[in-house]
Enzyme design. Sequence first.
Site: not given
Length: 254
Positions: A155, A162
């Site tokens: 990720y 995020k």
Amino acid sequence: PSIMSGKRGLIMGVANNRSIAWGIAKAAHAHGAELAFTYQGDALKKRVEPLAAELGAEVIGHCDVTDGATIDAVFAEVEKRWGKLDFLVHAIAFSDKDELTGRYVDTSQENFSKSLLISCYSLTAVAQRAEKLMTDGGSLLTLTYYGAEKWMPHYNVMGVAKAALEASVRYLAADLGPQGIRVNAISAGPIKTLAASGIGDFRYILKWNEYNSPLRRTVTIEEVGETAAYLLSDMSRGVTGEIHHVDAGYHVVG
Ligand code: 0WD
């Protein structure tokens, strides 16, 4: 009475009928909301137009969040058509696929900047415009992922983006709260979408969640949509600055 009747909202981030934004649009429509959509570029216009038509919704125009002029144009159009705005869904993220695999430490400055601009700053950019149109208060909603809270394989820079997005939700909630504008995020479990297909080993991540989440399955865009309808409606009028997990409970075990 429908929980969203009389509410008008802008949906940003539909790429196709698998998009999380589409699940949210369907639920908001089912609960009585009137919708408008933006699309990114001509290729997506062809996909978004028939979907919007299915919900009797308007297609407002092209919006690339890296280009402030296109954001201004979209909000000018919303003002012209509706005069005001009740809610906004921000379901937009981007990172170079080549950096969604391997190590975070190898992230380039160029992709870091681009990922943070599109996946994080864009929420603030649209909030600046939405604030002016949310004259009766409103609800802003964005999408985040557990990789903001914990390390997740592949990720990488999206996890960092995020984390910054979730912090933005809190700062925006504090800034806009006095005007009755609420800002929340749904932290969705993994769902097979276009954007997700860029993440390394995504099928393995889906399986992992299926085996290990409390509900022993993954979630659907319809489930994210129903929770979104609550956060976008007055049902959640006392809720702001919240990161709400819709992940079959994975965050309690992961
Ligand atoms: O597992 C998942 N799918 C999860 C997604 C789990 C948790 C969160 N999310 C988030 C994503 O990070 C994103 O913020 O949900 C949001 C929506 O993503 P999605 O529904 O998974 O993906 P997709 O259907 O691909 O929609 C994302 C769209 C873009 O699609 P593509 O695939 O063409 O990049 O974001 C839009 C675009 O339509 N987008 C932009 N819009 C305006 N300006 C831009 C841009 N510069 N870049 C991407």
